[in-house]
Design a protein around this motif. Sequence first.
Motif, mmCIF file in Angstrom:
data_model
loop_
_atom_site.group_PDB
_atom_site.id
_atom_site.type_symbol
_atom_site.label_atom_id
_atom_site.label_comp_id
_atom_site.label_asym_id
_atom_site.label_seq_id
_atom_site.Cartn_x
_atom_site.Cartn_y
_atom_site.Cartn_z
ATOM 1 N N LEU A 233 65.504 22.041 22.562
ATOM 2 C CA LEU A 233 64.600 23.176 22.404
ATOM 3 C C LEU A 233 65.102 24.121 21.319
ATOM 4 O O LEU A 233 64.326 24.598 20.482
ATOM 5 C CB LEU A 233 64.444 23.923 23.729
ATOM 6 C CG LEU A 233 63.567 25.179 23.680
ATOM 7 C CD1 LEU A 233 62.165 24.852 23.172
ATOM 8 C CD2 LEU A 233 63.497 25.826 25.064
ATOM 9 N N THR B 85 60.893 26.666 27.262
ATOM 10 C CA THR B 85 60.015 25.689 26.632
ATOM 11 C C THR B 85 58.573 26.186 26.637
ATOM 12 O O THR B 85 57.841 26.037 25.659
ATOM 13 C CB THR B 85 60.105 24.331 27.344
ATOM 14 O OG1 THR B 85 61.457 23.873 27.312
ATOM 15 C CG2 THR B 85 59.205 23.301 26.691
ATOM 16 N N SER B 86 58.192 26.795 27.737
ATOM 17 C CA SER B 86 56.843 27.350 27.836
ATOM 18 C C SER B 86 56.648 28.487 26.833
ATOM 19 O O SER B 86 55.623 28.565 26.147
ATOM 20 C CB SER B 86 56.593 27.856 29.253
ATOM 21 O OG SER B 86 55.252 28.264 29.409
ATOM 22 N N SER C 92 48.483 28.535 25.705
ATOM 23 C CA SER C 92 48.302 27.574 26.792
ATOM 24 C C SER C 92 47.875 28.234 28.098
ATOM 25 O O SER C 92 47.089 27.658 28.869
ATOM 26 C CB SER C 92 49.590 26.780 27.009
ATOM 27 O OG SER C 92 50.633 27.615 27.480
ATOM 28 N N SER D 64 56.279 26.977 23.346
ATOM 29 C CA SER D 64 54.980 26.334 23.140
ATOM 30 C C SER D 64 53.891 27.354 22.855
ATOM 31 O O SER D 64 52.928 27.064 22.136
ATOM 32 C CB SER D 64 54.601 25.494 24.358
ATOM 33 O OG SER D 64 55.537 24.457 24.573
ATOM 34 N N ASP D 65 54.030 28.561 23.405
ATOM 35 C CA ASP D 65 53.030 29.604 23.182
ATOM 36 C C ASP D 65 53.378 30.521 22.020
ATOM 37 O O ASP D 65 52.764 31.576 21.838
ATOM 38 C CB ASP D 65 52.839 30.417 24.466
ATOM 39 C CG ASP D 65 51.959 29.695 25.472
ATOM 40 O OD1 ASP D 65 51.069 28.943 25.036
ATOM 41 O OD2 ASP D 65 52.159 29.860 26.687
ATOM 42 N N ILE E 63 48.984 21.633 24.826
ATOM 43 C CA ILE E 63 49.654 22.656 24.025
ATOM 44 C C ILE E 63 51.060 22.906 24.538
ATOM 45 O O ILE E 63 52.017 23.034 23.762
ATOM 46 C CB ILE E 63 48.841 23.976 24.059
ATOM 47 C CG1 ILE E 63 47.468 23.781 23.412
ATOM 48 C CG2 ILE E 63 49.609 25.112 23.377
ATOM 49 C CD1 ILE E 63 46.512 24.935 23.642
ATOM 50 N N ASN E 64 51.184 22.958 25.838
ATOM 51 C CA ASN E 64 52.453 23.362 26.461
ATOM 52 C C ASN E 64 52.740 22.434 27.637
ATOM 53 O O ASN E 64 52.253 22.656 28.747
ATOM 54 C CB ASN E 64 52.343 24.816 26.928
ATOM 55 C CG ASN E 64 53.621 25.329 27.556
ATOM 56 O OD1 ASN E 64 54.594 24.589 27.712
ATOM 57 N ND2 ASN E 64 53.625 26.593 27.920
ATOM 58 N N PRO E 65 53.536 21.389 27.428
ATOM 59 C CA PRO E 65 53.806 20.444 28.516
ATOM 60 C C PRO E 65 54.694 21.016 29.619
ATOM 61 O O PRO E 65 54.856 20.390 30.652
ATOM 62 C CB PRO E 65 54.503 19.280 27.801
ATOM 63 C CG PRO E 65 55.083 19.881 26.575
ATOM 64 C CD PRO E 65 54.161 20.979 26.168
ATOM 65 N N LYS F 79 64.239 22.676 18.048
ATOM 66 C CA LYS F 79 62.818 22.857 17.728
ATOM 67 C C LYS F 79 62.535 24.279 17.258
ATOM 68 O O LYS F 79 61.734 24.504 16.343
ATOM 69 C CB LYS F 79 61.962 22.504 18.953
ATOM 70 C CG LYS F 79 61.988 21.029 19.299
ATOM 71 C CD LYS F 79 61.393 20.732 20.662
ATOM 72 C CE LYS F 79 59.900 20.826 20.682
ATOM 73 N NZ LYS F 79 59.347 20.346 21.976
ATOM 74 N N ARG G 109 45.503 28.682 20.720
ATOM 75 C CA ARG G 109 46.555 27.775 21.189
ATOM 76 C C ARG G 109 47.474 28.463 22.211
ATOM 77 O O ARG G 109 48.646 28.103 22.336
ATOM 78 C CB ARG G 109 47.355 27.228 20.010
ATOM 79 C CG ARG G 109 46.543 26.253 19.157
ATOM 80 C CD ARG G 109 47.417 25.469 18.209
ATOM 81 N NE ARG G 109 48.485 24.730 18.866
ATOM 82 C CZ ARG G 109 48.340 23.577 19.530
ATOM 83 N NH1 ARG G 109 47.136 23.028 19.636
ATOM 84 N NH2 ARG G 109 49.384 22.988 20.093
#
Length: 675
Positions: free
Chosen positions: A182, A151-152, A77, A155-156, A106-108, A185, A75
């Motif tokens: 964020l 955010t990136s 990205s 996501s990773d 995975i990572n918008p 999250k 996962r």
Amino acid sequence: MLLTPDTLPDAELARLRSAQGAGQHEAVAREAGDMLHRWPDHRDLRLIHATSLRFLGRIDQALTQLAALEAAHPRYSLLHQERGLCHIARRDAPAAIAALLVAVGINPALPHSWKMLSGVYRLTGDMDNARKAEAHVHTLRALPEPVVEATSLFSDGDLDEAEALTRRFLLTHGDHPEAMRLLAKIGVAHDVLDDAEVLYAGVLTLAPDHQAARQEYVETLIARHKYPEAREALAPLRAQGSADLKRLDATIAVGLGHHEEAIALYRAILADLPAVPGDDGELRLYLADLHLWLGHALKTLGRLPEAIAAYTHAADLRPDFGDAWWSLANLKTYRFTPEAVEIMRAAEVAPATGAADRVHLNFALGKALEDAGDPQQSWRHYARGNALQREASQYRPEILETNTRLQKQVCTNAFFTAREGWGAAAPDPIFVLGLPRSGSTLIEQILASHPQIEGTQELPDIQRMALELQGRDHDIDAPAYPGSLAALSPMQCRALGERYLAETQAQRSLGRPFFIDKMPNNFRHIGLIHLILPHAKIIDTRRDPMSCCFSNLKQLFAQGQEFTYSLEDIARYYRTYLDLMRHWDAALPGRVLRVLHEDVIEDLETQVRRLLDYCGLPFDEACLNFHQNRRAVRTPSSEQVRRPIFRDGMDQWRAFEPWLDDLKTHLGSALADWR
């Protein structure tokens, strides 16, 4: 620079990236390749290597490196983005689109992936998707660069870096909805749900129409068991009627005890989906989950044939779906066919079966083979399921033992005498507590059959208060709670009691004067309960240690109860429970009513009268006919308490006695002095 074999310094990665940025790809590919012999599992190093190989035109080698990276970090990205770029270099548009879609899935927050997707879609003439991809590019351009970068990182899985970058941005720029979202999250990922809740509320104050943030806020409230608040927060989205929102609505309905409503919602979702998913693997998984959740709601209401059909359908859709098979076994009254046992055996040994499914399958096979009269093979699967579950657990028995020691130090008879009369005056709650599988559901069902008592479920409110009093101090040798009880004022104790009554009100749909909170682990918090609700009733359900511990060892719990997955852990927990309950008897004499499961089985009417006398209520024949009560029951004993008193489970452990010597050893003196 001398590098140790343990850690690849960040400075080395920065140097390689700098050389890569300067176009020194031959040198970077060579050096990164050499370094991978020493750090073969380093995620970023392998990506650097693959990227330079792509720039050198060595696409096959780059894809080989990415395949190795995916095996360890599926996962991640950026590996999928890099794979997409490799396919673009090969002019393979379908493969490039597929890889880039995985990356943004995975990572918008990958503007480069969206930009590449837009370009490839345009080359293939797919202008509609090209415009959608371009819209994502514009959305990301409109956000501050640090928020996109954080955010990136999030996501990773780089949570610490993402949090540090987000906090720096907020300190510099003030409140920003996406940055706060964020951070919320990240809080959820760290299981700091109280902070996440506050942050999401702040986001919705700034941006009330932020639908994604609102949905995440609802999910956080559900995770905190704040179902009334979750229902209120979901209201602005409900008209959309999407399957995902209906699923959330159904989860809230279950949490509130509105199981008929949940069943209707699950069936509405299923009605909008194809019954046969064909080759759509994701749809097949989703349908299996829906049938499982539907089965749980039906089981809770005692609609057994429908529940069995739902669970069976889930297993048909996914033969390795351990939770579906275990849900059938967990009905206690269901019997598997030999064909079903063979399907479970095959799934349990299949290499592709996931870890959680394997655990569930072992417990289901244990129950199936126990019912088939094969205790040796049954125990083999129970033992394997327990070992797998214990291996994945973070359970530490010292935490409860330290809490017990401190409860005995803090919550003395003198402590309570000095605080007599504190707390909320209402007598409404009846706490039924003890160990799981000790007969507490039977006691709950008996009491809930009385016209003045309402049964609810295992309520988390007392445990949540204890966590708040603990704070975020994770020092198990010197925790803040229960010492923090001594700092509470009379006003605070009353406020906590009134808060408990207010927050549990949503569970009291029948409006009866008394209600049951059947959270077994509340035995750890009797001191807190007495301080804030001095007139509540407290009933300790107790069972013979061998019967109780064995019953726990063959039970796979939906969550928590991590002490039940080894012979030593469950015995140690049982002994600690006895120690703490003896303390409560001394510190609060007469406060707790002890009910032995064996006595209830032997002489039901005497024990029912004893229970009702303790609760200050008149005898009612309905309590003897508890099995006729059709109320919702959510615990593993739901089907057992819908039958008259039976002795079948009293000595089930004896068939497994050859494998329980260690349990007897660990229980020690508790075998004789447990009453």
